[in-house]
Enzyme design. Structure first.
Site, mmCIF file in Angstrom:
data_model
loop_
_atom_site.group_PDB
_atom_site.id
_atom_site.type_symbol
_atom_site.label_atom_id
_atom_site.label_comp_id
_atom_site.label_asym_id
_atom_site.label_seq_id
_atom_site.Cartn_x
_atom_site.Cartn_y
_atom_site.Cartn_z
ATOM 1 N N GLU A 231 0.849 -1.200 0.000
ATOM 2 C CA GLU A 231 0.000 0.000 0.000
ATOM 3 C C GLU A 231 0.888 1.255 0.000
ATOM 4 O OE1 GLU A 231 -2.821 0.062 3.198
ATOM 5 O OE2 GLU A 231 -3.957 1.698 2.304
ATOM 6 N N SER A 386 -1.351 7.331 9.294
ATOM 7 C CA SER A 386 -1.546 8.785 9.400
ATOM 8 C C SER A 386 -0.210 9.509 9.598
ATOM 9 C CB SER A 386 -2.491 9.099 10.562
ATOM 10 O OG SER A 386 -1.824 8.854 11.781
#
Ligand SMILES: Cc1cc2nc3c(=O)[nH]c(=O)nc-3n(C[C@H](O)[C@H](O)[C@H](O)COP(=O)(O)OP(=O)(O)OC[C@H]3O[C@@H](n4cnc5c(N)ncnc54)[C@H](O)[C@@H]3O)c2cc1C
Length: 422
Positions: A231, A386
Protein backbone atom coordinates in the site's frame (compact mmCIF):
# COMPACT_ATOMS: atom_id res chain seq x y z
CA UNK A 1 16.31 -15.40 -21.21
CA UNK A 2 15.30 -13.44 -18.10
CA UNK A 3 13.63 -10.19 -19.07
CA UNK A 4 15.61 -8.34 -16.37
CA UNK A 5 18.74 -8.80 -18.49
CA UNK A 6 17.27 -6.52 -21.15
CA UNK A 7 17.98 -2.81 -21.21
CA UNK A 8 15.32 -0.21 -20.48
CA UNK A 9 15.42 0.72 -24.16
CA UNK A 10 14.63 -2.89 -25.12
CA UNK A 11 11.64 -2.85 -22.79
CA UNK A 12 10.42 0.44 -24.29
CA UNK A 13 10.74 -0.86 -27.87
CA UNK A 14 9.07 -4.13 -26.99
CA UNK A 15 6.01 -2.63 -25.29
CA UNK A 16 5.69 -0.01 -28.04
CA UNK A 17 5.65 -2.67 -30.75
CA UNK A 18 3.24 -4.79 -28.72
CA UNK A 19 0.85 -1.86 -28.19
CA UNK A 20 0.94 -0.94 -31.88
CA UNK A 21 -0.14 -4.48 -32.66
CA UNK A 22 -2.61 -5.06 -29.82
CA UNK A 23 -4.28 -1.87 -28.52
CA UNK A 24 -7.70 -1.51 -30.06
CA UNK A 25 -10.16 0.95 -28.53
CA UNK A 26 -13.06 -1.11 -29.91
CA UNK A 27 -12.27 -4.09 -27.71
CA UNK A 28 -14.31 -4.36 -24.54
CA UNK A 29 -12.48 -3.47 -21.32
CA UNK A 30 -12.58 -7.17 -20.38
CA UNK A 31 -11.07 -8.26 -23.71
CA UNK A 32 -8.35 -5.62 -23.51
CA UNK A 33 -7.38 -6.58 -19.95
CA UNK A 34 -7.22 -10.28 -21.00
CA UNK A 35 -4.89 -9.32 -23.84
CA UNK A 36 -2.71 -7.17 -21.57
CA UNK A 37 -2.51 -10.06 -19.07
CA UNK A 38 -1.62 -12.61 -21.75
CA UNK A 39 1.23 -10.34 -22.85
CA UNK A 40 2.54 -10.15 -19.26
CA UNK A 41 2.20 -6.34 -19.41
CA UNK A 42 -0.55 -5.95 -16.81
CA UNK A 43 1.82 -6.76 -13.94
CA UNK A 44 5.31 -6.57 -15.44
CA UNK A 45 7.03 -6.80 -12.02
CA UNK A 46 5.39 -10.13 -11.12
CA UNK A 47 7.13 -13.45 -11.86
CA UNK A 48 6.75 -14.80 -15.40
CA UNK A 49 4.96 -17.93 -14.14
CA UNK A 50 2.32 -15.72 -12.48
CA UNK A 51 1.30 -13.47 -15.39
CA UNK A 52 4.23 -11.03 -15.15
CA UNK A 53 7.59 -10.48 -16.81
CA UNK A 54 9.90 -10.22 -13.80
CA UNK A 55 10.76 -6.60 -14.69
CA UNK A 56 12.17 -4.07 -12.23
CA UNK A 57 10.00 -1.26 -10.91
CA UNK A 58 11.80 1.27 -13.15
CA UNK A 59 11.16 -0.91 -16.21
CA UNK A 60 7.52 -1.28 -15.17
CA UNK A 61 7.29 2.51 -15.01
CA UNK A 62 8.45 2.62 -18.64
CA UNK A 63 5.66 0.17 -19.53
CA UNK A 64 3.13 2.42 -17.75
CA UNK A 65 4.41 5.49 -19.59
CA UNK A 66 4.17 3.75 -22.97
CA UNK A 67 0.63 2.53 -22.31
CA UNK A 68 -0.38 6.11 -21.44
CA UNK A 69 1.52 7.48 -24.45
CA UNK A 70 -0.34 5.08 -26.77
CA UNK A 71 -3.66 6.36 -25.39
CA UNK A 72 -4.52 2.86 -24.18
CA UNK A 73 -6.05 2.06 -20.81
CA UNK A 74 -3.81 0.66 -18.11
CA UNK A 75 -4.24 -2.56 -16.15
CA UNK A 76 -7.21 -2.95 -13.80
CA UNK A 77 -6.99 -0.26 -11.13
CA UNK A 78 -7.84 -1.01 -7.55
CA UNK A 79 -6.83 -3.04 -4.58
CA UNK A 80 -6.72 -6.42 -6.31
CA UNK A 81 -3.66 -5.59 -8.37
CA UNK A 82 -2.16 -3.18 -5.85
CA UNK A 83 -2.58 -5.19 -2.62
CA UNK A 84 -4.22 -8.64 -2.84
CA UNK A 85 -2.16 -9.85 -5.80
CA UNK A 86 1.32 -9.10 -4.38
CA UNK A 87 0.23 -10.50 -1.00
CA UNK A 88 -0.93 -13.77 -2.57
CA UNK A 89 2.23 -13.95 -4.72
CA UNK A 90 4.26 -13.66 -1.48
CA UNK A 91 2.20 -15.81 0.93
CA UNK A 92 -0.33 -17.86 -1.05
CA UNK A 93 0.12 -21.54 -1.93
CA UNK A 94 0.12 -22.59 -5.60
CA UNK A 95 -3.56 -23.52 -5.51
CA UNK A 96 -4.43 -20.06 -4.19
CA UNK A 97 -2.22 -18.41 -6.80
CA UNK A 98 -4.05 -20.36 -9.51
CA UNK A 99 -7.46 -19.49 -8.02
CA UNK A 100 -6.98 -15.76 -7.37
CA UNK A 101 -4.21 -14.22 -9.47
CA UNK A 102 -5.53 -14.52 -13.02
CA UNK A 103 -8.94 -12.89 -12.23
CA UNK A 104 -7.05 -10.07 -10.47
CA UNK A 105 -4.77 -9.46 -13.44
CA UNK A 106 -7.63 -9.57 -15.96
CA UNK A 107 -9.90 -7.44 -13.75
CA UNK A 108 -12.53 -10.22 -13.64
CA UNK A 109 -12.65 -9.99 -9.83
CA UNK A 110 -12.36 -6.84 -7.74
CA UNK A 111 -11.05 -6.80 -4.18
CA UNK A 112 -11.47 -4.66 -1.10
CA UNK A 113 -9.38 -4.44 2.07
CA UNK A 114 -11.28 -5.49 5.19
CA UNK A 115 -8.70 -4.31 7.74
CA UNK A 116 -9.80 -1.20 9.69
CA UNK A 117 -12.46 -1.39 12.40
CA UNK A 118 -14.11 1.29 14.53
CA UNK A 119 -11.57 0.59 17.32
CA UNK A 120 -8.64 -0.50 15.15
CA UNK A 121 -7.14 1.92 12.63
CA UNK A 122 -3.69 3.21 13.53
CA UNK A 123 -3.60 0.44 16.12
CA UNK A 124 -4.72 -2.18 13.62
CA UNK A 125 -3.62 -5.16 15.75
CA UNK A 126 -6.44 -4.31 18.19
CA UNK A 127 -8.95 -5.65 15.69
CA UNK A 128 -11.87 -7.60 17.13
CA UNK A 129 -13.62 -9.20 14.15
CA UNK A 130 -13.85 -12.82 15.26
CA UNK A 131 -12.96 -15.86 13.13
CA UNK A 132 -13.94 -19.28 14.53
CA UNK A 133 -13.15 -22.67 13.02
CA UNK A 134 -16.10 -24.88 12.05
CA UNK A 135 -14.78 -28.09 10.44
CA UNK A 136 -13.32 -27.18 7.04
CA UNK A 137 -14.75 -23.68 7.28
CA UNK A 138 -14.41 -20.48 9.27
CA UNK A 139 -17.24 -18.32 10.58
CA UNK A 140 -16.73 -14.55 10.95
CA UNK A 141 -18.56 -11.96 13.01
CA UNK A 142 -17.61 -8.31 13.36
CA UNK A 143 -17.53 -4.88 11.75
CA UNK A 144 -15.09 -3.28 9.36
CA UNK A 145 -15.00 0.39 8.38
CA UNK A 146 -13.52 2.72 5.74
CA UNK A 147 -13.58 -0.20 3.31
CA UNK A 148 -12.82 1.44 -0.04
CA UNK A 149 -14.67 -0.08 -2.98
CA UNK A 150 -16.51 -2.72 -0.92
CA UNK A 151 -19.64 -1.96 -2.95
CA UNK A 152 -17.90 -3.19 -6.14
CA UNK A 153 -15.80 -5.96 -4.61
CA UNK A 154 -16.12 -9.65 -5.36
CA UNK A 155 -13.58 -10.58 -2.70
CA UNK A 156 -12.19 -9.03 0.46
CA UNK A 157 -8.78 -9.30 2.15
CA UNK A 158 -10.09 -10.05 5.62
CA UNK A 159 -8.02 -10.06 8.79
CA UNK A 160 -9.76 -11.55 11.81
CA UNK A 161 -8.92 -12.57 15.36
CA UNK A 162 -8.62 -16.33 15.44
CA UNK A 163 -6.87 -16.73 18.82
CA UNK A 164 -7.82 -14.22 21.54
CA UNK A 165 -5.55 -16.03 24.04
CA UNK A 166 -2.40 -15.01 22.18
CA UNK A 167 -0.87 -11.49 22.33
CA UNK A 168 -2.64 -9.21 19.89
CA UNK A 169 -0.23 -9.53 16.95
CA UNK A 170 -0.07 -13.34 17.26
CA UNK A 171 -3.73 -14.37 17.05
CA UNK A 172 -4.73 -12.86 13.70
CA UNK A 173 -5.36 -14.79 10.45
CA UNK A 174 -5.76 -13.54 6.87
CA UNK A 175 -8.51 -14.76 4.53
CA UNK A 176 -9.86 -14.23 1.03
CA UNK A 177 -13.54 -13.61 1.71
CA UNK A 178 -16.28 -14.04 -0.92
CA UNK A 179 -18.36 -10.85 -0.62
CA UNK A 180 -21.48 -12.18 -2.37
CA UNK A 181 -22.93 -14.20 0.51
CA UNK A 182 -25.63 -13.83 3.13
CA UNK A 183 -24.38 -11.96 6.20
CA UNK A 184 -22.14 -9.49 4.34
CA UNK A 185 -23.78 -6.08 4.59
CA UNK A 186 -22.11 -3.12 2.87
CA UNK A 187 -23.27 0.35 3.92
CA UNK A 188 -21.80 3.32 2.00
CA UNK A 189 -20.26 6.25 3.92
CA UNK A 190 -20.66 9.55 2.07
CA UNK A 191 -17.65 11.89 2.18
CA UNK A 192 -17.57 15.64 1.83
CA UNK A 193 -16.63 15.20 -1.87
CA UNK A 194 -20.22 13.99 -2.32
CA UNK A 195 -18.98 10.53 -3.27
CA UNK A 196 -19.13 7.33 -1.25
CA UNK A 197 -15.66 5.93 -1.78
CA UNK A 198 -15.73 3.83 1.33
CA UNK A 199 -18.16 1.80 3.38
CA UNK A 200 -18.96 0.13 6.63
CA UNK A 201 -19.04 -3.65 6.25
CA UNK A 202 -20.93 -5.77 8.77
CA UNK A 203 -20.15 -9.49 8.90
CA UNK A 204 -22.73 -11.76 10.54
CA UNK A 205 -22.03 -15.52 10.51
CA UNK A 206 -20.18 -15.11 7.25
CA UNK A 207 -18.19 -18.12 6.00
CA UNK A 208 -14.95 -18.94 4.22
CA UNK A 209 -13.47 -22.36 3.42
CA UNK A 210 -10.12 -23.14 5.00
CA UNK A 211 -8.66 -23.06 1.44
CA UNK A 212 -9.12 -19.29 1.64
CA UNK A 213 -6.72 -18.91 4.59
CA UNK A 214 -3.70 -17.03 3.19
CA UNK A 215 -0.53 -17.94 5.10
CA UNK A 216 -0.69 -19.95 8.33
CA UNK A 217 -3.42 -19.82 10.96
CA UNK A 218 -2.68 -17.05 13.52
CA UNK A 219 0.21 -15.76 11.38
CA UNK A 220 -1.91 -13.22 9.52
CA UNK A 221 -0.16 -10.17 10.95
CA UNK A 222 2.93 -10.86 8.83
CA UNK A 223 0.71 -11.36 5.76
CA UNK A 224 -1.09 -8.08 6.51
CA UNK A 225 2.28 -6.33 6.76
CA UNK A 226 3.00 -7.39 3.17
CA UNK A 227 -0.34 -5.87 2.12
CA UNK A 228 0.46 -2.62 3.98
CA UNK A 229 4.00 -2.45 2.57
CA UNK A 230 2.51 -2.69 -0.93
CA UNK A 231 0.00 0.00 0.00
CA UNK A 232 2.81 2.42 0.90
CA UNK A 233 4.69 1.62 -2.31
CA UNK A 234 1.49 1.91 -4.37
CA UNK A 235 0.48 5.20 -2.83
CA UNK A 236 3.88 6.75 -3.30
CA UNK A 237 4.80 5.22 -6.63
CA UNK A 238 3.01 7.29 -9.30
CA UNK A 239 5.52 6.48 -11.97
CA UNK A 240 3.53 7.39 -15.05
CA UNK A 241 1.19 4.40 -14.97
CA UNK A 242 -1.76 4.83 -17.31
CA UNK A 243 -4.92 5.52 -15.34
CA UNK A 244 -8.47 4.91 -16.42
CA UNK A 245 -11.88 5.19 -14.91
CA UNK A 246 -12.63 1.53 -15.68
CA UNK A 247 -13.43 -0.40 -12.52
CA UNK A 248 -12.60 -4.11 -12.38
CA UNK A 249 -14.97 -6.79 -11.11
CA UNK A 250 -18.36 -8.17 -11.99
CA UNK A 251 -20.49 -5.49 -10.33
CA UNK A 252 -19.95 -2.27 -12.31
CA UNK A 253 -20.49 -3.71 -15.80
CA UNK A 254 -17.36 -1.94 -17.08
CA UNK A 255 -15.83 -5.17 -18.37
CA UNK A 256 -18.45 -5.31 -21.14
CA UNK A 257 -18.02 -1.67 -22.17
CA UNK A 258 -15.82 -0.28 -24.97
CA UNK A 259 -12.22 0.18 -23.81
CA UNK A 260 -11.73 3.35 -25.86
CA UNK A 261 -14.45 5.10 -23.86
CA UNK A 262 -12.25 4.87 -20.76
CA UNK A 263 -9.01 5.83 -22.47
CA UNK A 264 -9.16 9.50 -21.57
CA UNK A 265 -8.22 8.82 -17.95
CA UNK A 266 -10.06 8.38 -14.68
CA UNK A 267 -12.45 10.67 -12.94
CA UNK A 268 -13.14 12.36 -9.65
CA UNK A 269 -10.72 12.10 -6.80
CA UNK A 270 -8.40 9.81 -8.76
CA UNK A 271 -7.66 12.41 -11.42
CA UNK A 272 -7.73 15.24 -8.91
CA UNK A 273 -5.05 13.54 -6.83
CA UNK A 274 -3.00 12.89 -9.96
CA UNK A 275 -3.03 16.66 -10.49
CA UNK A 276 -1.08 17.47 -7.34
CA UNK A 277 2.60 18.40 -7.53
CA UNK A 278 4.76 21.12 -9.00
CA UNK A 279 4.47 20.11 -12.69
CA UNK A 280 0.69 20.30 -12.81
CA UNK A 281 0.52 23.48 -10.75
CA UNK A 282 3.07 25.17 -13.01
CA UNK A 283 1.00 24.17 -16.05
CA UNK A 284 -2.06 25.60 -14.36
CA UNK A 285 -0.20 28.85 -13.52
CA UNK A 286 0.90 29.20 -17.14
CA UNK A 287 -2.61 28.51 -18.41
CA UNK A 288 -4.04 31.14 -16.07
CA UNK A 289 -1.23 33.62 -16.80
CA UNK A 290 -0.23 33.69 -13.13
CA UNK A 291 3.50 33.03 -13.46
CA UNK A 292 4.24 36.74 -13.03
CA UNK A 293 2.56 36.87 -9.61
CA UNK A 294 5.42 36.99 -7.05
CA UNK A 295 3.49 35.16 -4.30
CA UNK A 296 2.40 32.39 -6.68
CA UNK A 297 5.98 32.13 -8.04
CA UNK A 298 7.33 31.76 -4.53
CA UNK A 299 4.82 29.05 -3.60
CA UNK A 300 5.41 27.21 -6.88
CA UNK A 301 9.14 27.24 -6.17
CA UNK A 302 8.59 25.79 -2.68
CA UNK A 303 6.37 23.09 -4.16
CA UNK A 304 8.89 22.34 -6.90
CA UNK A 305 11.67 22.01 -4.28
CA UNK A 306 9.61 19.64 -2.16
CA UNK A 307 8.71 17.62 -5.28
CA UNK A 308 12.38 17.22 -6.11
CA UNK A 309 13.29 16.21 -2.55
CA UNK A 310 10.46 13.66 -2.62
CA UNK A 311 11.81 12.33 -5.92
CA UNK A 312 15.32 11.93 -4.50
CA UNK A 313 13.90 10.25 -1.40
CA UNK A 314 12.07 7.74 -3.61
CA UNK A 315 15.31 7.13 -5.52
CA UNK A 316 17.17 6.49 -2.25
CA UNK A 317 14.45 4.14 -1.13
CA UNK A 318 14.59 2.22 -4.43
CA UNK A 319 18.38 2.02 -4.29
CA UNK A 320 18.18 0.64 -0.73
CA UNK A 321 15.61 -1.97 -1.81
CA UNK A 322 17.80 -2.95 -4.78
CA UNK A 323 20.73 -3.43 -2.40
CA UNK A 324 18.57 -5.83 -0.37
CA UNK A 325 18.09 -3.45 2.59
CA UNK A 326 14.89 -3.38 4.61
CA UNK A 327 12.64 -0.33 4.10
CA UNK A 328 14.13 2.52 6.15
CA UNK A 329 12.86 5.93 7.21
CA UNK A 330 12.54 6.96 3.53
CA UNK A 331 9.11 5.32 3.26
CA UNK A 332 7.84 7.27 6.28
CA UNK A 333 9.30 10.61 5.18
CA UNK A 334 7.97 9.99 1.64
CA UNK A 335 4.47 9.49 3.06
CA UNK A 336 4.76 12.70 5.10
CA UNK A 337 6.02 14.59 2.05
CA UNK A 338 3.11 13.30 -0.01
CA UNK A 339 0.68 14.75 2.54
CA UNK A 340 2.50 18.07 2.46
CA UNK A 341 2.71 18.19 -1.35
CA UNK A 342 -1.04 17.53 -1.54
CA UNK A 343 -1.82 20.34 0.93
CA UNK A 344 0.50 22.79 -0.83
CA UNK A 345 -0.92 21.90 -4.27
CA UNK A 346 -4.44 22.39 -2.92
CA UNK A 347 -3.57 25.81 -1.48
CA UNK A 348 -1.76 27.05 -4.60
CA UNK A 349 -4.51 25.69 -6.87
CA UNK A 350 -7.23 27.38 -4.84
CA UNK A 351 -5.39 30.70 -4.62
CA UNK A 352 -4.84 30.75 -8.40
CA UNK A 353 -8.44 29.92 -9.25
CA UNK A 354 -10.00 32.13 -6.59
CA UNK A 355 -13.71 31.59 -5.89
CA UNK A 356 -13.98 29.48 -9.10
CA UNK A 357 -11.77 26.92 -7.38
CA UNK A 358 -14.58 25.98 -5.06
CA UNK A 359 -16.88 24.89 -7.89
CA UNK A 360 -17.45 21.26 -8.82
CA UNK A 361 -18.78 19.78 -12.05
CA UNK A 362 -18.08 19.80 -15.77
CA UNK A 363 -18.74 23.55 -16.12
CA UNK A 364 -16.34 24.46 -13.30
CA UNK A 365 -12.76 25.63 -14.00
CA UNK A 366 -10.67 22.55 -14.84
CA UNK A 367 -13.79 20.42 -14.51
CA UNK A 368 -13.76 21.02 -10.74
CA UNK A 369 -10.49 19.13 -10.35
CA UNK A 370 -8.98 21.54 -7.81
CA UNK A 371 -12.12 21.61 -5.68
CA UNK A 372 -12.15 17.78 -5.72
CA UNK A 373 -8.52 17.76 -4.65
CA UNK A 374 -9.20 20.25 -1.88
CA UNK A 375 -12.07 18.20 -0.50
CA UNK A 376 -10.19 14.92 -0.74
CA UNK A 377 -6.83 16.24 0.53
CA UNK A 378 -7.32 15.46 4.26
CA UNK A 379 -7.58 11.75 3.35
CA UNK A 380 -3.93 11.69 2.28
CA UNK A 381 -2.78 12.46 5.82
CA UNK A 382 -4.84 9.53 7.12
CA UNK A 383 -4.71 6.52 4.81
CA UNK A 384 -1.68 4.25 4.58
CA UNK A 385 -0.68 5.30 8.14
CA UNK A 386 -1.55 8.79 9.40
CA UNK A 387 1.01 11.62 9.55
CA UNK A 388 1.17 11.33 13.35
CA UNK A 389 1.88 7.62 13.14
CA UNK A 390 4.66 8.23 10.57
CA UNK A 391 6.17 10.77 12.96
CA UNK A 392 6.01 8.25 15.83
CA UNK A 393 7.84 5.69 13.71
CA UNK A 394 10.51 8.19 12.74
CA UNK A 395 10.85 9.26 16.39
CA UNK A 396 11.15 5.74 17.75
CA UNK A 397 12.92 3.79 15.01
CA UNK A 398 15.11 6.48 13.46
CA UNK A 399 15.80 9.03 16.18
CA UNK A 400 15.83 6.39 18.94
CA UNK A 401 13.32 8.19 21.18
CA UNK A 402 11.77 5.99 23.90
CA UNK A 403 8.55 4.14 23.05
CA UNK A 404 5.42 4.64 25.09
CA UNK A 405 5.39 2.03 27.89
CA UNK A 406 3.37 -0.89 26.63
CA UNK A 407 3.04 -4.61 27.40
CA UNK A 408 0.68 -5.59 24.58
CA UNK A 409 3.33 -7.70 22.83
CA UNK A 410 3.20 -10.22 25.69
CA UNK A 411 -0.32 -9.86 27.14
CA UNK A 412 -3.06 -12.17 25.78
CA UNK A 413 -5.45 -10.17 23.59
CA UNK A 414 -8.48 -11.01 25.76
CA UNK A 415 -6.76 -9.34 28.78
CA UNK A 416 -6.05 -6.08 26.95
CA UNK A 417 -8.15 -2.97 27.27
CA UNK A 418 -8.97 -2.74 23.55
CA UNK A 419 -10.32 0.29 21.77
CA UNK A 420 -7.68 2.51 23.33
CA UNK A 421 -4.54 3.65 21.51
CA UNK A 422 -1.93 1.79 23.51
C1 LIG B 1 -9.47 7.59 1.78
C2 LIG B 1 -9.32 6.45 2.76
C3 LIG B 1 -9.45 5.14 2.34
C4 LIG B 1 -9.34 4.10 3.24
N1 LIG B 1 -9.53 2.82 2.78
C5 LIG B 1 -9.44 1.79 3.64
C6 LIG B 1 -9.69 0.45 3.18
O1 LIG B 1 -10.00 0.21 2.01
N2 LIG B 1 -9.62 -0.56 4.06
C7 LIG B 1 -9.29 -0.35 5.37
O2 LIG B 1 -9.19 -1.33 6.10
N3 LIG B 1 -9.07 0.90 5.85
C8 LIG B 1 -9.14 1.98 5.00
N4 LIG B 1 -8.93 3.25 5.47
C9 LIG B 1 -8.74 3.45 6.89
C10 LIG B 1 -7.37 3.91 7.30
O3 LIG B 1 -6.44 2.86 7.23
C11 LIG B 1 -7.51 4.43 8.73
O4 LIG B 1 -8.34 5.57 8.65
C12 LIG B 1 -6.20 4.80 9.34
O5 LIG B 1 -5.45 3.65 9.63
C13 LIG B 1 -6.40 5.62 10.65
O6 LIG B 1 -7.22 4.93 11.52
P1 LIG B 1 -8.52 5.60 12.18
O7 LIG B 1 -9.30 6.28 11.10
O8 LIG B 1 -9.18 4.55 12.98
O9 LIG B 1 -7.96 6.74 13.12
P2 LIG B 1 -7.32 6.56 14.55
O10 LIG B 1 -6.29 5.48 14.52
O11 LIG B 1 -8.40 6.43 15.57
O12 LIG B 1 -6.60 7.94 14.72
C14 LIG B 1 -7.29 9.15 15.05
C15 LIG B 1 -6.27 10.26 15.17
O13 LIG B 1 -5.36 9.94 16.23
C16 LIG B 1 -4.01 9.94 15.75
N5 LIG B 1 -3.28 8.85 16.42
C17 LIG B 1 -3.64 7.55 16.50
N6 LIG B 1 -2.71 6.85 17.19
C18 LIG B 1 -1.75 7.73 17.52
C19 LIG B 1 -0.52 7.61 18.25
N7 LIG B 1 -0.12 6.43 18.75
N8 LIG B 1 0.23 8.73 18.40
C20 LIG B 1 -0.16 9.93 17.89
N9 LIG B 1 -1.33 10.10 17.22
C21 LIG B 1 -2.11 9.02 17.03
C22 LIG B 1 -4.12 9.68 14.26
O14 LIG B 1 -3.00 10.18 13.55
C23 LIG B 1 -5.40 10.42 13.91
O15 LIG B 1 -5.12 11.79 13.75
C24 LIG B 1 -9.05 4.34 4.60
C25 LIG B 1 -8.90 5.67 5.03
C26 LIG B 1 -9.05 6.71 4.14
C27 LIG B 1 -8.90 8.11 4.64
Amino acid sequence: MAVTEKTSQDVRSEIRAWLAENWDPDLTVGEWWERLADGGWAVPTWPEEWHGRGLSRDEANIVGQEIAEAGAIGPPAGLGLMLAGPTIVAHGNDEQKRRYLRPIVTGREAWCQLFSEPGAGSDLASLQCKGERDGDEWIFNGQKVWTSGAQHADLGMLIARTNPDAPKHKGISYFALEMAQAGVEVRPLREMTGRALFNEVFLTDVRAHNDALIGDENEGWGVAMTTLANERVGLGAGGGAARSGAVPGTKTGHLERRAGDFAKGGGGAQMAMAARGGGMMLKLAKGLDKTGDPIIRQELMKLYTLDQIARYTTMRSKAAAKAGKRPGPEANTAKLMMSKITRMSRDIGLSMLGPGGTLIGKEAPLGGMIAEMALFSPAVSIYGGSDEVQKNIIGERVLGLPKEPNDDKITPFRDLKVGTQR
